[in-house]
Enzyme design. Structure first.
Site, PDB file in Angstrom:
ATOM      1  N   THR A  55       0.824  -1.216   0.000  1.00 41.63           N
ATOM      2  CA  THR A  55       0.000   0.000   0.000  1.00 41.63           C
ATOM      3  C   THR A  55       0.860   1.269   0.000  1.00 41.63           C
ATOM      4  OG1 THR A  55      -0.153  -0.242   2.387  1.00 41.63           O
ATOM      5  CG2 THR A  55      -2.003  -1.015   1.107  1.00 41.63           C
ATOM      6  N   THR A  56       2.049   1.199   0.604  1.00 45.32           N
ATOM      7  CA  THR A  56       2.934   2.371   0.612  1.00 45.32           C
ATOM      8  C   THR A  56       3.591   2.530  -0.754  1.00 45.32           C
ATOM      9  OG1 THR A  56       3.396   1.792   2.909  1.00 45.32           O
ATOM     10  CG2 THR A  56       4.751   3.514   1.955  1.00 45.32           C
ATOM     11  N   ASP A  89      -1.414  -8.350   6.754  1.00 43.15           N
ATOM     12  CA  ASP A  89      -0.627  -8.243   5.518  1.00 43.15           C
ATOM     13  C   ASP A  89       0.005  -9.585   5.161  1.00 43.15           C
ATOM     14  OD1 ASP A  89      -1.316  -5.635   5.472  1.00 43.15           O
ATOM     15  OD2 ASP A  89       0.696  -4.801   5.473  1.00 43.15           O
TER      16      ASP A  89
END
Length: 535
Positions: free
Chosen positions: A102-103, A400
């Site tokens: 996501t980053t 995650d």
């Protein structure tokens, strides 16, 4: 804003209250949008990679969150700008679809916007830039397919899965226990996975946390953990070979639906009413005993009299268990949820090898373990930690890791991490750019430069010289024709990501490139921003 005039020269208004609205057009609007997107990417840039920093966010009601998970940071940030909201949604869609990266996806989108700004300043039309980006993203995705590796795993050999989950966990705050947590995540996924259909239902994995103990005490329970205790302190704390009645009806006399009033004017009438109530409770408890239940789990509460009777009849019970937990208990034990006492039959009882109550520390905190179930396809990961923030961050990290393991079961292709895949794509896109005549080749080259934003951020966050490190790795990749060379973030002494066991899922990487390109195209196509007046 210019007024419009009709054929008689009279002015008329096109937009209501137009003097109170602000409007940006053309290049100015695009630059304003690009700078908003870049601002969001800049916030997340320092959180990328194993040496990435954490962000501390305080919500309006004073709750503090410490995390370096891109989706969580952007979710908690109160973003006002519309373009920044697009970046938040970009990160969220990566989280929903893949669960990891996501980053990186936001950093990549920021890099693409930065390169697009330079092209716009040189007078290239935004649509040509967007088309060039689209072509380049296709080249990059195909190149990833070529450099990916498949690895085989089965129920006996889960080591490849564990290694890939360790890569995900190495950028989190829990990286000192990454091996243990990766093993727990993989075992949990393998327990609920349907390997023939290549599908994993993550709803069957319950993640429970309790403050206290240390991170190393985190365990995987092949069964269900419920944050409740027995309803009466004198009930047995351990039940072997339990037959569990799962009820959604309360242990109390039925209440008529209509409004009613009972007049009691003599002691006899009161005694009769009391006996009647007691008989109701008696029948309910007896019904549970008759079908052979040795433990009752109830969604609702029951009053002291029912509790006392259950205790006397030697029937342990648990009350106030949530609906989601009841469903998981029913799945794990093979029981059925019973809405009325009349429908209770022996076939609807769940089976569990051991049901035990465990207390923690010096507090009165107790939890109920339901283990050795008939159907072990529902498992619980029980996290311990020093404080609430640590447990919340561990839950996000484990989520995650679970998503990565699920993605690998769906598609067992991997690419190498540490920025090596991005550098390899960048080289491939750069070399293809010359084949395209016209202005698009500038956009394709810009895309190749933007891909370098991820390895550059990794090097920067690891305290290395970004440009120097990136150039060295790029040169090494081209010279050796080896797509495994990446940024040595952990200072191991080798750039080869295969030797460092740094893997990422192929579908995760492809999704990153496609999503980032889509959002950047959308931002580039906006040439007029009309925002309403401030209230």
């Amino acid at each position: 804003m210019a007024l419009a005039f009709d054929e008689f020269g009279r002015p008329f208004i096109i937009i209501r209250e137009q003097e109170q609205k602000s409007r940006l057009r053309g290049l100015e609007a695009q630059k304003s949008n690009i700078s908003a997107g870049k601002a969001v990417a800049r916030i997340l840039r320092t959180s990328l990679g194993p040496k990435g920093m954490d962000k501390m966010l305080q919500s309006p009601d004073g709750d503090v969150t410490i995390t370096n998970d891109g989706a969580t940071i952007l979710e908690q940030m109160d973003v006002d700008n519309q373009i920044a909201k697009l970046m938040v949604e970009l990160s969220r869609s990566q989280d929903y679809e893949i669960g990891d990266g996501t980053t990186g996806v936001v950093v990549l989108a920021g890099g693409l916007l930065e390169q697009a700004e330079k092209l716009l300043e040189r007078g290239i039309h935004p649509i040509r830039v967007a088309e060039g980006y689209e072509t380049a993203s296709r080249i990059a995705v195909e190149h990833l397919e070529r450099i990916s590796h498949k690895f085989e795993f089965d129920t006996t050999n889960i080591e490849p899965l564990v290694r890939t989950c360790m890569t995900t966990l190495s950028s989190k705050i829990v990286n000192r226990c990454k091996r243990t947590l990766a093993e727990i995540a993989v075992k949990a996924v393998m327990a609920v996975a349907d390997l023939e259909r290549k599908d994993v239902n993550l709803d069957l994995i319950k993640i429970e946390g309790k403050v206290g103990g240390k991170l190393e005490d985190t365990e995987l329970i092949y069964g269900i953990l419920v944050d409740k205790d027995m309803s009466h302190p004198q009930m047995p704390k351990r039940i072997v070979d339990a037959n569990i009645a799962i009820l959604t009806c309360p242990f109390e006399p039925p209440k008529p639906k209509t409004k009613h009033k009972v007049d009691i004017d003599t002691v006899e009438k009161f005694q009769t009413l009391r006996h009647q109530e007691q008989k109701y409770f008696d029948d309910m408890v007896q019904k549970c005993k008759d079908v052979g239940a040795t433990l009752v789990i109830c969604q609702w509460g029951f009053d002291d009299e029912a509790n006392h009777l259950l205790m006397h009849r030697n029937l342990p019970a648990v009350r106030w268990v949530g609906g989601v937990e009841l469903e998981l208990i029913a799945i794990a034990t093979g029981g059925r949820i019973v809405p009325r006492f009349q429908e209770l039959t022996p076939e609807k009882l769940g089976k569990a090898g051991v049901v035990r109550e465990k207390s923690f520390g010096t507090t009165k905190d107790r939890m109920l373990y339901i283990e050795q179930c008939a159907n072990s396809r529902a498992v619980t990961i029980f996290i311990r930690g020093g404080n609430k923030m640590m447990i919340e961050e561990t839950k996000r990290s484990i989520h995650d890791a679970l998503c990565v393991a699920r993605n690998l079961i769906r598609n067992n292709s991997i690419v190498y991490g540490g920025g090596s895949a991005e550098i390899s794509c960048s080289v491939a896109v750069e070399s293809t750019a010359d084949r395209y005549p016209g202005v698009e080749q500038y956009a394709i080259r810009a895309f190749a430069d933007a891909l370098d934003a991820v390895p550059m951020a990794l090097a920067e966050n690891s305290g290395l010289q970004p440009i120097e490190t990136l150039s060295a790795v790029k040169a090494q990749q081209i010279k050796e024709n080896d797509p495994c060379c990446g940024i040595d973030c952990n200072d191991v002494g080798t750039n080869n990501m295969r030797e460092q066991d740094v893997f990422e899922t192929l579908i995760g990487k492809q999704q990153q490139i496609l999503l980032a390109t889509q959002v950047v195209k959308m931002i580039l196509k906006i040439d007029d921003v009309i925002s309403s007046a401030e209230y």
